[in-house]
Design a protein around this motif. Sequence first.
Motif, PDB file in Angstrom:
ATOM      1  N   MET A  60     -36.182   0.926  70.348  1.00 15.54           N
ATOM      2  CA  MET A  60     -36.458   0.171  69.126  1.00 15.54           C
ATOM      3  C   MET A  60     -37.062   1.112  68.079  1.00 15.54           C
ATOM      4  SD  MET A  60     -39.100  -2.918  68.342  1.00 15.54           S
ATOM      5  CE  MET A  60     -38.380  -4.058  69.461  1.00 15.54           C
ATOM      6  N   ASP A  61     -36.664   0.900  66.871  1.00 12.93           N
ATOM      7  CA  ASP A  61     -37.164   1.689  65.757  1.00 12.93           C
ATOM      8  C   ASP A  61     -38.627   1.335  65.485  1.00 12.93           C
ATOM      9  OD1 ASP A  61     -37.529   3.115  63.421  1.00 12.93           O
ATOM     10  OD2 ASP A  61     -36.295   1.800  62.189  1.00 12.93           O
ATOM     11  N   LEU A  62     -39.506   2.352  65.586  1.00 14.52           N
ATOM     12  CA  LEU A  62     -40.936   2.103  65.368  1.00 14.52           C
ATOM     13  C   LEU A  62     -41.233   1.630  63.947  1.00 14.52           C
ATOM     14  CD1 LEU A  62     -42.732   5.016  67.232  1.00 14.52           C
ATOM     15  CD2 LEU A  62     -42.696   2.609  67.842  1.00 14.52           C
ATOM     16  N   LEU A  63     -40.412   2.044  62.998  1.00 15.42           N
ATOM     17  CA  LEU A  63     -40.657   1.691  61.595  1.00 15.42           C
ATOM     18  C   LEU A  63     -39.762   0.528  61.151  1.00 15.42           C
ATOM     19  CD1 LEU A  63     -40.981   5.287  60.127  1.00 15.42           C
ATOM     20  CD2 LEU A  63     -42.779   3.780  60.979  1.00 15.42           C
ATOM     21  N   GLN A  64     -39.488  -0.369  62.069  1.00 14.78           N
ATOM     22  CA  GLN A  64     -38.644  -1.521  61.800  1.00 14.78           C
ATOM     23  C   GLN A  64     -39.190  -2.331  60.633  1.00 14.78           C
ATOM     24  OE1 GLN A  64     -38.263  -4.104  65.176  1.00 14.78           O
ATOM     25  NE2 GLN A  64     -37.341  -5.748  64.015  1.00 14.78           N
ATOM     26  N   PRO A  65     -38.326  -2.716  59.682  1.00 18.41           N
ATOM     27  CA  PRO A  65     -38.795  -3.591  58.597  1.00 18.41           C
ATOM     28  C   PRO A  65     -39.282  -4.918  59.181  1.00 18.41           C
ATOM     29  CG  PRO A  65     -36.641  -2.673  58.087  1.00 18.41           C
ATOM     30  CD  PRO A  65     -36.926  -2.346  59.524  1.00 18.41           C
ATOM     31  N   LEU A  66     -40.387  -5.405  58.651  1.00 19.31           N
ATOM     32  CA  LEU A  66     -40.984  -6.640  59.141  1.00 19.31           C
ATOM     33  C   LEU A  66     -40.933  -7.715  58.071  1.00 19.31           C
ATOM     34  CD1 LEU A  66     -44.145  -5.121  60.889  1.00 19.31           C
ATOM     35  CD2 LEU A  66     -41.946  -5.723  61.934  1.00 19.31           C
ATOM     36  N   ASN A  67     -41.224  -8.921  58.452  1.00 19.01           N
ATOM     37  CA  ASN A  67     -41.288 -10.039  57.522  1.00 19.01           C
ATOM     38  C   ASN A  67     -42.711 -10.127  56.939  1.00 19.01           C
ATOM     39  OD1 ASN A  67     -40.738 -12.353  56.099  1.00 19.01           O
ATOM     40  ND2 ASN A  67     -40.769 -13.698  57.875  1.00 19.01           N
ATOM     41  N   LEU A  68     -43.176  -8.983  56.466  1.00 20.75           N
ATOM     42  CA  LEU A  68     -44.470  -8.826  55.812  1.00 20.75           C
ATOM     43  C   LEU A  68     -44.261  -7.814  54.693  1.00 20.75           C
ATOM     44  CD1 LEU A  68     -46.662  -8.517  59.024  1.00 20.75           C
ATOM     45  CD2 LEU A  68     -46.909 -10.318  57.305  1.00 20.75           C
ATOM     46  N   PRO A  69     -45.079  -7.864  53.649  1.00 18.41           N
ATOM     47  CA  PRO A  69     -44.903  -6.883  52.568  1.00 18.41           C
ATOM     48  C   PRO A  69     -45.056  -5.449  53.091  1.00 18.41           C
ATOM     49  CG  PRO A  69     -46.382  -8.643  51.879  1.00 18.41           C
ATOM     50  CD  PRO A  69     -46.156  -8.817  53.357  1.00 18.41           C
ATOM     51  N   PRO A  70     -44.289  -4.513  52.540  1.00 19.70           N
ATOM     52  CA  PRO A  70     -44.453  -3.105  52.951  1.00 19.70           C
ATOM     53  C   PRO A  70     -45.738  -2.520  52.363  1.00 19.70           C
ATOM     54  CG  PRO A  70     -42.808  -3.286  51.220  1.00 19.70           C
ATOM     55  CD  PRO A  70     -43.230  -4.690  51.561  1.00 19.70           C
ATOM     56  N   TYR A  71     -46.297  -1.563  53.067  1.00 19.63           N
ATOM     57  CA  TYR A  71     -47.525  -0.912  52.615  1.00 19.63           C
ATOM     58  C   TYR A  71     -47.348   0.597  52.759  1.00 19.63           C
ATOM     59  CZ  TYR A  71     -49.308  -5.591  52.846  1.00 19.63           C
ATOM     60  OH  TYR A  71     -49.470  -6.930  52.642  1.00 19.63           O
ATOM     61  N   PRO A  72     -48.036   1.375  51.919  1.00 18.76           N
ATOM     62  CA  PRO A  72     -47.917   2.840  51.983  1.00 18.76           C
ATOM     63  C   PRO A  72     -48.819   3.424  53.081  1.00 18.76           C
ATOM     64  CG  PRO A  72     -49.325   2.228  50.162  1.00 18.76           C
ATOM     65  CD  PRO A  72     -48.844   0.945  50.776  1.00 18.76           C
ATOM     66  N   PHE A  73     -48.432   3.234  54.322  1.00 22.51           N
ATOM     67  CA  PHE A  73     -49.242   3.731  55.433  1.00 22.51           C
ATOM     68  C   PHE A  73     -49.211   5.248  55.491  1.00 22.51           C
ATOM     69  CE2 PHE A  73     -47.933  -0.511  56.989  1.00 22.51           C
ATOM     70  CZ  PHE A  73     -49.195  -1.063  57.136  1.00 22.51           C
ATOM     71  N   ARG A  74     -50.292   5.825  56.008  1.00 18.68           N
ATOM     72  CA  ARG A  74     -50.344   7.270  56.237  1.00 18.68           C
ATOM     73  C   ARG A  74     -49.841   7.518  57.647  1.00 18.68           C
ATOM     74  NH1 ARG A  74     -56.422   8.436  54.693  1.00 18.68           N
ATOM     75  NH2 ARG A  74     -56.084  10.140  56.142  1.00 18.68           N
ATOM     76  N   LEU A  75     -48.644   8.079  57.730  1.00 15.93           N
ATOM     77  CA  LEU A  75     -48.009   8.375  59.004  1.00 15.93           C
ATOM     78  C   LEU A  75     -47.913   9.882  59.176  1.00 15.93           C
ATOM     79  CD1 LEU A  75     -45.013   5.885  58.664  1.00 15.93           C
ATOM     80  CD2 LEU A  75     -47.118   5.501  59.939  1.00 15.93           C
TER      81      LEU A  75
END
Length: 153
Positions: free
Chosen positions: A1-16
């Motif tokens: 599974m793709d760890l960065l899967q789009p979710l049904n929540l707003p996107p956020y600029p996470f520090r990865l």
Amino acid sequence: MDLLQPLNLPPYPFRLNEEEGRLYIFDELRKKKLLLTPEEWVRQHFVQYLITEKGYPKMLIKLEGGLRVNHMPRRTDIVIHNRNGEKILLVECKAPGVTITQKVFDQVARYNTVHQVPLMAVSNGLQHYYCKINVSSKTYTFIEDLPAYQATV
């Protein structure tokens, strides 16, 4: 599974960042980087949703707190307090590939025998369920949306 899967929540600029082939996400609340798992991806999105969309203050959010249920150690994903220190919201996060079933609600209900919160949320990042809890009668009612922090105080 793709760890960065789009979710049904707003996107956020996470520090990865990636180290030795493993992806990490910086947790703003705990001020540390965490191994990025599908469940952590959901938890971090849900925390940001609570802060930015629903107005829950960062300082009142506790992540992965320990508790004991039937003498067994457990961890709650997210517990939110009000300014008086009372617990007002319990959130259980699951990986996007985990179907939210009655078993998941039963797990959160067991946690709530300890926490005794009036609001509960369960999310796998794709589906979200919200409940008002009547602690004294040990019943819950599903609600359409999670109230903003100001509506809980």
